[in-house]
Design a protein around this motif. Structure first.
Motif, PDB file in Angstrom:
ATOM      1  N   ILE A 126       0.851  -1.184   0.000  1.00  0.00           N
ATOM      2  CA  ILE A 126       0.000   0.000   0.000  1.00  0.00           C
ATOM      3  C   ILE A 126       0.891   1.239   0.000  1.00  0.00           C
ATOM      4  CG2 ILE A 126      -0.158  -0.053   2.518  1.00  0.00           C
ATOM      5  CD1 ILE A 126      -2.804   1.375   0.101  1.00  0.00           C
ATOM      6  N   ASN A 127       0.583   2.177  -0.841  1.00  0.00           N
ATOM      7  CA  ASN A 127       1.231   3.485  -0.801  1.00  0.00           C
ATOM      8  C   ASN A 127       0.475   4.362   0.187  1.00  0.00           C
ATOM      9  OD1 ASN A 127       3.221   2.932  -2.809  1.00  0.00           O
ATOM     10  ND2 ASN A 127       1.643   3.178  -4.384  1.00  0.00           N
ATOM     11  N   PHE A 128       1.188   5.202   0.919  1.00  0.00           N
ATOM     12  CA  PHE A 128       0.546   6.032   1.934  1.00  0.00           C
ATOM     13  C   PHE A 128      -0.152   7.260   1.351  1.00  0.00           C
ATOM     14  CE2 PHE A 128       3.296   3.575   4.707  1.00  0.00           C
ATOM     15  CZ  PHE A 128       2.537   3.435   5.861  1.00  0.00           C
ATOM     16  N   ALA A 129       0.060   7.543   0.075  1.00  0.00           N
ATOM     17  CA  ALA A 129      -0.506   8.759  -0.520  1.00  0.00           C
ATOM     18  C   ALA A 129      -2.018   8.890  -0.322  1.00  0.00           C
ATOM     19  CB  ALA A 129      -0.147   8.838  -2.000  1.00  0.00           C
ATOM     20  N   PRO A 130      -2.824   7.817  -0.522  1.00  0.00           N
ATOM     21  CA  PRO A 130      -4.279   7.975  -0.365  1.00  0.00           C
ATOM     22  C   PRO A 130      -4.810   7.703   1.040  1.00  0.00           C
ATOM     23  CG  PRO A 130      -3.827   5.831  -1.316  1.00  0.00           C
ATOM     24  CD  PRO A 130      -2.494   6.500  -1.111  1.00  0.00           C
ATOM     25  N   ILE A 186      -4.367  13.883   6.322  1.00  0.00           N
ATOM     26  CA  ILE A 186      -4.725  14.909   7.304  1.00  0.00           C
ATOM     27  C   ILE A 186      -3.484  15.400   8.041  1.00  0.00           C
ATOM     28  CG2 ILE A 186      -5.930  15.269   9.497  1.00  0.00           C
ATOM     29  CD1 ILE A 186      -8.078  13.297   8.434  1.00  0.00           C
ATOM     30  N   MET A 187      -2.575  14.494   8.345  1.00  0.00           N
ATOM     31  CA  MET A 187      -1.346  14.830   9.069  1.00  0.00           C
ATOM     32  C   MET A 187      -0.328  15.541   8.187  1.00  0.00           C
ATOM     33  SD  MET A 187      -1.029  11.146  10.985  1.00  0.00           S
ATOM     34  CE  MET A 187       0.692  11.353  11.389  1.00  0.00           C
ATOM     35  N   GLY A 188      -0.578  15.562   6.887  1.00  0.00           N
ATOM     36  CA  GLY A 188       0.407  16.128   5.974  1.00  0.00           C
ATOM     37  C   GLY A 188       1.628  15.242   5.835  1.00  0.00           C
ATOM     38  N   GLN A 189       1.450  13.923   6.043  1.00  0.00           N
ATOM     39  CA  GLN A 189       2.561  12.974   6.009  1.00  0.00           C
ATOM     40  C   GLN A 189       2.232  11.766   5.138  1.00  0.00           C
ATOM     41  OE1 GLN A 189       3.236  12.134  10.186  1.00  0.00           O
ATOM     42  NE2 GLN A 189       4.458  13.973  10.467  1.00  0.00           N
ATOM     43  N   ASN A 190       1.503  11.994   4.083  1.00  0.00           N
ATOM     44  CA  ASN A 190       1.068  10.885   3.231  1.00  0.00           C
ATOM     45  C   ASN A 190       2.123  10.553   2.181  1.00  0.00           C
ATOM     46  OD1 ASN A 190       0.418  13.465   2.157  1.00  0.00           O
ATOM     47  ND2 ASN A 190      -0.949  12.522   0.646  1.00  0.00           N
ATOM     48  N   LYS A 191       3.299  10.140   2.675  1.00  0.00           N
ATOM     49  CA  LYS A 191       4.393   9.722   1.814  1.00  0.00           C
ATOM     50  C   LYS A 191       4.909   8.373   2.299  1.00  0.00           C
ATOM     51  CE  LYS A 191       6.696  13.388   2.896  1.00  0.00           C
ATOM     52  NZ  LYS A 191       7.773  14.409   3.009  1.00  0.00           N
ATOM     53  N   GLY A 192       5.269   7.504   1.364  1.00  0.00           N
ATOM     54  CA  GLY A 192       5.885   6.246   1.739  1.00  0.00           C
ATOM     55  C   GLY A 192       5.158   5.042   1.188  1.00  0.00           C
ATOM     56  N   VAL A 193       5.649   3.864   1.553  1.00  0.00           N
ATOM     57  CA  VAL A 193       5.087   2.604   1.086  1.00  0.00           C
ATOM     58  C   VAL A 193       5.263   1.556   2.180  1.00  0.00           C
ATOM     59  CG1 VAL A 193       7.258   1.878   0.004  1.00  0.00           C
ATOM     60  CG2 VAL A 193       5.087   0.916  -0.808  1.00  0.00           C
ATOM     61  N   LEU A 194       4.287   0.664   2.291  1.00  0.00           N
ATOM     62  CA  LEU A 194       4.315  -0.457   3.231  1.00  0.00           C
ATOM     63  C   LEU A 194       4.212  -1.748   2.444  1.00  0.00           C
ATOM     64  CD1 LEU A 194       4.024  -1.947   5.968  1.00  0.00           C
ATOM     65  CD2 LEU A 194       1.587  -1.320   5.924  1.00  0.00           C
ATOM     66  N   ARG A 195       5.137  -2.679   2.692  1.00  0.00           N
ATOM     67  CA  ARG A 195       5.163  -3.977   1.999  1.00  0.00           C
ATOM     68  C   ARG A 195       5.170  -5.081   3.062  1.00  0.00           C
ATOM     69  NH1 ARG A 195       6.346  -4.847  -3.663  1.00  0.00           N
ATOM     70  NH2 ARG A 195       8.409  -5.705  -3.218  1.00  0.00           N
ATOM     71  N   VAL A 196       4.189  -5.970   2.993  1.00  0.00           N
ATOM     72  CA  VAL A 196       4.042  -7.064   3.952  1.00  0.00           C
ATOM     73  C   VAL A 196       4.241  -8.383   3.220  1.00  0.00           C
ATOM     74  CG1 VAL A 196       2.557  -8.151   5.668  1.00  0.00           C
ATOM     75  CG2 VAL A 196       2.394  -5.687   5.269  1.00  0.00           C
ATOM     76  N   TYR A 197       5.057  -9.280   3.810  1.00  0.00           N
ATOM     77  CA  TYR A 197       5.389 -10.555   3.183  1.00  0.00           C
ATOM     78  C   TYR A 197       4.648 -11.696   3.882  1.00  0.00           C
ATOM     79  CZ  TYR A 197       9.373  -7.419   2.409  1.00  0.00           C
ATOM     80  OH  TYR A 197      10.162  -6.329   2.149  1.00  0.00           O
ATOM     81  N   GLY A 198       4.115 -12.609   3.081  1.00  0.00           N
ATOM     82  CA  GLY A 198       3.433 -13.769   3.638  1.00  0.00           C
ATOM     83  C   GLY A 198       3.723 -15.021   2.837  1.00  0.00           C
ATOM     84  N   ASP A 199       3.541 -16.157   3.471  1.00  0.00           N
ATOM     85  CA  ASP A 199       3.711 -17.436   2.784  1.00  0.00           C
ATOM     86  C   ASP A 199       2.545 -17.643   1.815  1.00  0.00           C
ATOM     87  OD1 ASP A 199       3.033 -20.571   2.758  1.00  0.00           O
ATOM     88  OD2 ASP A 199       5.199 -20.302   3.024  1.00  0.00           O
ATOM     89  N   LYS A 200       2.844 -17.927   0.562  1.00  0.00           N
ATOM     90  CA  LYS A 200       1.794 -18.033  -0.463  1.00  0.00           C
ATOM     91  C   LYS A 200       0.768 -19.102  -0.133  1.00  0.00           C
ATOM     92  CE  LYS A 200       3.971 -16.361  -4.737  1.00  0.00           C
ATOM     93  NZ  LYS A 200       4.473 -16.750  -6.084  1.00  0.00           N
ATOM     94  N   GLN A 201       1.218 -20.202   0.438  1.00  0.00           N
ATOM     95  CA  GLN A 201       0.300 -21.311   0.690  1.00  0.00           C
ATOM     96  C   GLN A 201      -0.495 -21.118   1.973  1.00  0.00           C
ATOM     97  OE1 GLN A 201       2.183 -25.157   0.834  1.00  0.00           O
ATOM     98  NE2 GLN A 201       0.260 -26.269   1.097  1.00  0.00           N
ATOM     99  N   THR A 202       0.186 -20.810   3.079  1.00  0.00           N
ATOM    100  CA  THR A 202      -0.484 -20.767   4.376  1.00  0.00           C
ATOM    101  C   THR A 202      -0.987 -19.385   4.768  1.00  0.00           C
ATOM    102  OG1 THR A 202       1.573 -20.327   5.584  1.00  0.00           O
ATOM    103  CG2 THR A 202       1.022 -22.640   5.140  1.00  0.00           C
ATOM    104  N   GLY A 203      -0.443 -18.356   4.154  1.00  0.00           N
ATOM    105  CA  GLY A 203      -0.821 -16.997   4.530  1.00  0.00           C
ATOM    106  C   GLY A 203      -0.163 -16.502   5.809  1.00  0.00           C
ATOM    107  N   VAL A 204       0.769 -17.263   6.389  1.00  0.00           N
ATOM    108  CA  VAL A 204       1.465 -16.836   7.603  1.00  0.00           C
ATOM    109  C   VAL A 204       2.317 -15.596   7.292  1.00  0.00           C
ATOM    110  CG1 VAL A 204       3.265 -17.472   9.274  1.00  0.00           C
ATOM    111  CG2 VAL A 204       1.478 -19.118   8.654  1.00  0.00           C
ATOM    112  N   ILE A 205       2.234 -14.605   8.156  1.00  0.00           N
ATOM    113  CA  ILE A 205       3.017 -13.384   7.970  1.00  0.00           C
ATOM    114  C   ILE A 205       4.489 -13.686   8.256  1.00  0.00           C
ATOM    115  CG2 ILE A 205       3.362 -10.992   8.687  1.00  0.00           C
ATOM    116  CD1 ILE A 205       0.735 -11.468   7.258  1.00  0.00           C
ATOM    117  N   LEU A 206       5.355 -13.325   7.322  1.00  0.00           N
ATOM    118  CA  LEU A 206       6.784 -13.609   7.435  1.00  0.00           C
ATOM    119  C   LEU A 206       7.605 -12.389   7.831  1.00  0.00           C
ATOM    120  CD1 LEU A 206       7.185 -15.757   4.191  1.00  0.00           C
ATOM    121  CD2 LEU A 206       6.812 -16.576   6.530  1.00  0.00           C
TER     122      LEU A 206
END
Length: 644
Positions: free
Chosen positions: A544-548, A554-574
């Motif tokens: 997700i990009n923080f822009a939207p 509202i904070m005037g800080q809508n910059k950046g990106v968040l990347r979350v990794y998970g196991d394709k089969q089980t969905g466990v967060i890595l």
């Protein structure tokens, strides 16, 4: 230049030498002349002490490891506060070449080290710089030719059976105070203090030995003073947002950099006092403020003590790395330690090394009005590995100060300034902030006496789950290992080492989920599995990009990106990497989820309030959920279905 011992203020002497007999003799004599004393066992440590604390008098043993007295003298003379301090060189050499070297390095006096330190003898002066007056004298108002011998030190009488000096048939020698304890802990930083807590809780006897500055790295030169500076810089930078909110007058705001540094130092001193007040200040003879060295794996010596311990914990910490070739530039090259000692900030700085602390300080200095240029030999900044996070970080932070990557840096002196060159890029600055890494504090510790292999940094092989060194009754913990140089990890390692040492065990403990937070703005955070270690074929990525994101906007800080990794089969967060607002909070949430082994589906069934930054995490989880095979049962992704 005359340094009289009857000055109104308490004089302070720095004594640097690797000969413990000479060091303690001079320390005791100087103290009897009315000086407070500080000791260092090699030239590099001595220069570090002088840079941080200064001194009214410096005594250097010419022959020392790491950096000899001649090099240390030259390095001190290169510092602004060292240009006029009296320096005395002590050596066994009597040839004119040694005398010339001492004076060429900047020494004021050259004193021959006596073979027989008789109780009534004075350290004989071979010669002194002809243009200088004697340094120490009992009659400061008399003309030089009428004064007593230049550097009259009378050896102290025998200290008896306790620690100190005693005379045998031919010479003076140290009388060690010897005792036995259950656990000897070398180093009183975060790891050492946490180890001590475990040992005390088990009711075991101990000795806590610390040869460097008291107080933890975090409180003195790390986490706390850096966050104080970051807070001021971020608050001042916030003025650039006020116009869009209709707030007038923000353009007239100004910052007083002297007051900024005073505030940072006052907070720093408060943090250090709190640490000392709750730890070493109340220990009594259990605390030994001297450098330690191994004689055997369970036998430790300091200048005045010999400690026989059933088990030993090494927690000596680390210090900033400054290449030897750069040390000749004196205080034109500052470190992530010495920057907090500045009374004012320079007009321009080159930050060499853009890892966590370098990037934090670089941005803060730029926001306070310093002209900053960043350099790093590596191709990335802030510890991030994910290519999308790295690209975004360079785009955001590169707009605050120039960043040059991928080339080694060279320094040259041009008048009062420094020329910094990397590839085709170059800049002329007032100071260079060197933040290229840290080195373990193991010089003079005698780790070779452990009888186990040492790596290229001089660190023995150890088990990261037990902190045991080989099969020895010796444990190692904290920043000295260089593995996880973060406060909470150092604390955990100290607890593990302390528990095992106190209980005579080698219990293995599970380490916590890796968590790294860079407090630049926006935060750069790394949680769990690293990008370079992931199996890309079996890993899905939610982004997700923080822009939207509404709250960020509202904070005037809508910059950046968040990347979350998970196991394709089980969905466990890595794991995850990000650069974004309130990343420090999101990173903790993800670390706790990874520790619990939760899946992306389980996280999406957690409550998400509106409007909060955590909605950015929710959006990234939805993106990840669409890419994994494991799905939530019951018809609704967000809610668990009740039984009929």
């Amino acid at each position: 230049m005359t340094l009289a011992t009857d000055q109104a203020h308490k004089l302070r002497a720095l004594i640097v030498g690797d000969d413990p007999v000479l060091r303690i003799a001079i320390q005791q004599c100087i103290a009897r002349l009315g000086f407070d004393t500080q000791v260092a066992e090699n030239g590099q440590i001595g220069v570090d002490h002088f840079t941080a604390d200064g001194a009214d008098l410096v005594l250097l043993d010419a022959a020392m490891p790491v950096m000899d007295g001649f090099a240390a003298c030259a390095a001190i003379r290169a510092l602004p506060q060292g240009r006029h301090v009296p320096i005395i060189m002590i050596t066994v050499f009597e040839d004119d070449g040694s005398v010339d070297r001492a004076f060429a390095a900047g020494a004021d006096e050259f004193i021959n080290k006596p073979d027989d330190q008789d109780a009534t003898a004075r350290l004989p002066r071979v010669t002194r710089a002809p243009h200088r007056a004697p340094l120490l004298c009992a009659e400061p108002d008399l003309p030089p030719e009428s004064r007593a011998p230049t550097f009259g030190l009378t050896m102290p009488p025998s200290a008896g059976p306790a620690s100190g000096l005693a005379k045998n048939s031919t010479s003076w020698e140290i009388v060690m105070q010897e005792r036995s304890v259950d656990v000897a802990i070398i180093g009183s930083g975060t790891a050492g203090l946490n180890a001590m807590g475990q040992v005390r809780r088990a009711g075991k006897t101990f000795a806590l030995i610390n040869g460097g500055e008291p107080g933890t790295t975090c409180a003195r030169v790390g986490c706390m003073p850096s966050k104080a500076l970051i807070q001021i810089a971020d608050d001042y930078h916030r003025r650039t947002h006020l116009g869009r909110y209709g707030v007038d007058g923000h353009q007239e705001l100004a910052v007083d950099l002297v007051s900024v540094m005073e505030h940072v130092q006052e907070l720093r001193d408060t943090f250090v006092d709190r640490v000392l007040g709750s730890s070493t200040d109340n220990l009594g003879d259990e605390f030994i403020q001297e450098y330690a060295r191994f004689v055997e794996p369970t036998l430790i010596e300091t200048d005045t003590h010999r400690i026989r311990a059933s088990r030993v914990i090494i927690a000596t910490g680390s210090r900033p790395l400054v290449p030897m070739a750069w040390q000749i530039f004196g205080d034109k090259v500052i470190t992530t330690d010495s920057v907090f000692e500045l009374n004012d900030l320079p007009a321009s700085v080159a930050v060499v090394g853009l890892g966590t602390i370098g990037l934090e300080l670089g941005q803060s200095l730029a926001r306070l009005g310093v002209t900053v240029t960043g350099f790093d030999q590596l191709g990335h900044i802030g510890g991030a590995q994910d290519p999308e996070v790295q690209r975004c970080a360079l785009d955001i932070l590169g707009k605050e100060f120039p960043i040059h990557l991928g080339h080694p840096v060279s320094l040259t002196e041009e008048g009062a300034q420094m020329r910094v060159t990397a590839g085709e890029q170059g800049v002329l600055v007032d100071r260079v902030l060197c933040s290229i890494g840290r080195v373990p504090n193991v010089e003079g510790l005698g780790l070779d006496k452990l009888g186990v292999p040492l790596d290229r940094r001089g660190i023995p092989t150890y088990n990261p789950n037990t902190m045991q060194v080989g099969d020895l009754p010796v444990f190692i913990a904290g920043d000295v290992t260089g593995d996880r140089p973060i406060l909470h990890e150092a604390g955990d390692e100290g607890r593990i080492a302390g528990y095992n040492a106190a209980h005579g065990e080698t219990a293995a403990f599970k380490r916590k989920v890796p968590l790294m937070i860079n407090f630049c703005d926006p935060n750069i955070c790394v949680v769990g599995a690293r990008w370079n270690d992931l199996d890309q074929a079996t890993t899905a990525v939610g982004q997700i990009n923080f822009a939207p994101v509404g709250r960020a906007l509202i904070m005037g800080q809508n910059k950046g990106v968040l990347r979350v990794y998970g196991d394709k089969q089980t969905g466990v967060i890595l794991g995850a990497e990000m650069i974004g607002p309130k990343g420090e909070n999101l990173a903790h949430l993800l670390a706790w989820c990874i520790a619990q082994g939760l899946t992306v589906g389980q996280l999406l069934r957690m409550p998400f309030y509106h409007p909060v930054i955590e909605e950015a995490l929710q959006a990234a989880l939805y993106d990840l959920y669409a890419k994994v095979e494991a799905k939530n049962a019951g018809g609704l992704v967000e809610l668990e279905r009740l039984a009929d």
